[in-house]
Design an enzyme around this catalytic site. Structure first.
Site, PDB file in Angstrom:
ATOM      1  N   ARG A 199      64.052  41.199  59.643  1.00 53.38           N
ATOM      2  CA  ARG A 199      63.771  40.195  60.679  1.00 53.38           C
ATOM      3  C   ARG A 199      63.966  38.770  60.174  1.00 53.38           C
ATOM      4  O   ARG A 199      64.194  37.854  60.944  1.00 53.38           O
ATOM      5  CB  ARG A 199      62.381  40.426  61.290  1.00 53.38           C
ATOM      6  CG  ARG A 199      62.348  41.693  62.165  1.00 53.38           C
ATOM      7  CD  ARG A 199      61.012  41.905  62.845  1.00 53.38           C
ATOM      8  NE  ARG A 199      59.976  42.317  61.931  1.00 53.38           N
ATOM      9  CZ  ARG A 199      59.586  43.578  61.732  1.00 53.38           C
ATOM     10  NH1 ARG A 199      60.159  44.576  62.400  1.00 53.38           N
ATOM     11  NH2 ARG A 199      58.622  43.847  60.872  1.00 53.38           N
ATOM     12  N   GLU A 236      50.582  49.022  50.844  1.00 52.69           N
ATOM     13  CA  GLU A 236      49.244  49.606  50.905  1.00 52.69           C
ATOM     14  C   GLU A 236      49.197  50.873  50.041  1.00 52.69           C
ATOM     15  O   GLU A 236      48.276  51.089  49.264  1.00 52.69           O
ATOM     16  CB  GLU A 236      48.891  49.922  52.354  1.00 52.69           C
ATOM     17  CG  GLU A 236      47.428  50.278  52.540  1.00 52.69           C
ATOM     18  CD  GLU A 236      47.085  50.503  54.010  1.00 52.69           C
ATOM     19  OE1 GLU A 236      45.919  50.757  54.301  1.00 52.69           O
ATOM     20  OE2 GLU A 236      48.000  50.423  54.852  1.00 52.69           O
TER      21      GLU A 236
END
Lengths: 183, 192
Positions: free
Chosen positions: B72, B109
Site C-alpha cells: 500500500r 505478532e
C-alpha cells in the site's frame, strides 16, 4: 505508442535506457525486466506517467485498475492525473470485505486475482495497468474481473511488452498500449 | 505528530479523508478493526487531498528519495515522489527485488518478516521520506528506517495516512519524526 517507429515519442528512448535487465531472475533463463531503475530517475518516471496521461485524459475513463504490486506504482499517478478512481487488483486474501476472484494459470499451477465488490459500477470505462505484459494471463484475468461486474475495459496499458510471448492475443480483443518492447 | 497538531486543525480535507476510509471489523482476525484505504482510492478528490497535503509538507524539505513499503506504500509514495521530483524506492517482501539487496528483519505478532531494498538505489546522505498507509506498532517503519540508514541515507520523516492515537505529540520512531494525517475511526467496536 505501440505503433510506428517513426512516430516514436523522444521520451520513450529515455525510459527504455533506464530499464535494467537482470539475467536469470527469478530463475534461470528469464531476462527480468526491472522497472525499479526507471523509478530512480524522476524524469524517466514522470515521462512514463505523462505519456499514458496524455493518451487517456480525454477518453472519459473513470476507473484505473492496477495489478498488484508493480501496477500500483504506475496506476495511481495516472488515475490522479485523469481524475479517475484507482482500483487495486490483488493477490488472494489481501483485500478486506467482499471480493470476487478470477483464477489464472501460472507455469506450474494457478493463482488468483481479487477485486472488491462494488468498487466498479456497470458501464464504467476502465483502464488496466501493469508494468509488463508477458503471456497476458494476469491481464486476461483482470479483464474478466472487470467485465463480470459490467465495466467496459477500454485498454490495457503496460510499460513493457515481451512480444514473443504473444500476450496481446490473450486480451479478449482489447487493445494494448505499451511503451517499450523487449525482444 | 498528527496533521491537526501542525497547522491543519479544521482543514476540511482531513475530515474528507477520514470519512473516505472504510472500517472492516475483525479483519484479518478477530478484534482488529481494519482501516481500509481502498475506499479512499475510489474517491479521486479525497485521494488527491492526501497527496496534496504530503506534497505541501515535503516539497521544500530537499527530499531526494521517497521509500514506500509494499504494497500500500506503493500507492501513496509514487504520486508524492513525482510531485516533489524525488526518486521512488520500493521496500519489498523477500525475493521480489532482483539484483543485490539488503534485508532487515522485523517482528510480527507471531514470528518475523523481512523487508528488502536494492543496494544500489540509495546514494550516501540522501534525504529520505518513508511512506506507508498506516502505522500501528511501528515495526515495519522501523525496519524501513534501518534499511535506509544502513545504505547511508538520512531519514527525514516517516509519513502515514492513518496512525494510532499513541503517535500524537512528539512521538518518534527510532529517533525519527512521524507525520500522520488521521486517526483510525471506530478503533473499538461499539457494542450495545
Amino acid at each position: 505508442m505501440s505503433g510506428n517507429k517513426e512516430e516514436e515519442d523522444p521520451r520513450i528512448n529515455g525510459i527504455k535506457t533506464k530499464i535494467r535487465v537482470v539475467p536469470d531472475f527469478p530463475k534461470k533463463g528469464i531476462m527480468f525486466q526491472d522497472i525499479t531503475t526507471v523509478l530512480l530517475d524522476p524524469k524517466a518516471f514522470k515521462d512514463t506517467i505523462d505519456l499514458f496521461v496524455e493518451r487517456y485524459r480525454d477518453k472519459n475513463i473513470s476507473v484505473v485498475a492496477g495489478i498488484e504490486a508493480r501496477g500500483f506504482l504506475f496506476g495511481p499517478p495516472i488515475a490522479l492525473a485523469i481524475g479517475a478512481k484507482f482500483v487495486p487488483l490483488r493477490k488472494p486474501k489481501k483485500l478486506p470485505g467482499e471480493t470476487i476472484f478470477e483464477e489464472y494459470e501460472l507455469e506450474y499451477g494457478n493463482d488468483r486475482l481479487e477485486m472488491h465488490v462494488g468498487a466498479v459500477e456497470v458501464g464504467e470505462r476502465t483502464l488496466i495497468v501493469d508494468d509488463l505484459i508477458a503471456t497476458g494471463g494476469t491481464l486476461c484475468a483482470a479483464i474478466n474481473l472487470l467485465e463480470r461486474v459490467g465495466a467496459e475495459v477500454v485498454e490495457c496499458a503496460c510499460v513493457i511488452e515481451l512480444p514473443e510471448l504473444q500476450g496481446k492475443q490473450r486480451l479478449k480483443g482489447k487493445p494494448l498500449c505499451m511503451l517499450v518492447e523487449y525482444r | 505528530m498528527f496533521a491537526v497538531e501542525n497547522g491543519l486543525q479544521g482543514d476540511p480535507r482531513l475530515q474528507a479523508i477520514s470519512d473516505a476510509i472504510r472500517v472492516i471489523p475483525h479483519f484479518p482476525k478477530t478484534g482488529i478493526m481494519f482501516q481500509d484505504i481502498t475506499t479512499l482510492l475510489l474517491d479521486p478528490v479525497a485521494f488527491k487531498h492526501v497527496v496534496d497535503i504530503f506534497v505541501d509538507r515535503y516539497k521544500h524539505m530537499n527530499i531526494s528519495l521517497v521509500a514506500g513499503v509494499e504494497a500500500r506504500g506503493f500507492i501513496f509514495g509514487p504520486p508524492i515522489a513525482l510531485a516533489i521530483g524525488a526518486k521512488f524506492i520500493p521496500l519489498r517482501k523477500p525475493g521480489k527485488l532482483p539484483g543485490k539487496v539488503i534485508s532487515e528483519e522485523y517482528e510480527l505478532e507471531y514470528g518475523n518478516d523481512r523487508l528488502e531494498m536494492s543496494m544500489e538505489a540509495v546514494k550516501s546522505q540522501e534525504r529520505a521520506l518513508v511512506i506507508d498507509d498506516l502505522v500501528a506498532t511501528g515495526g515495519t517503519l522501523s525496519a524501513s528506517i534501518n534499511l535506509l540508514e544502513r545504505a547511508g541515507a538520512e531519514v527525514v520523516e516517516c509519513a502515514c495516512v492513518v496512525g494510532l492515537p499513541k503517535f500524537k505529540g512528539q512521538c518518534k520512531l527510532k529517533g525519527k519524526p512521524l507525520y500522520v494525517l488521521v486517526e483510525p475511526s471506530q478503533l473499538e467496536e461499539i457494542t450495545f
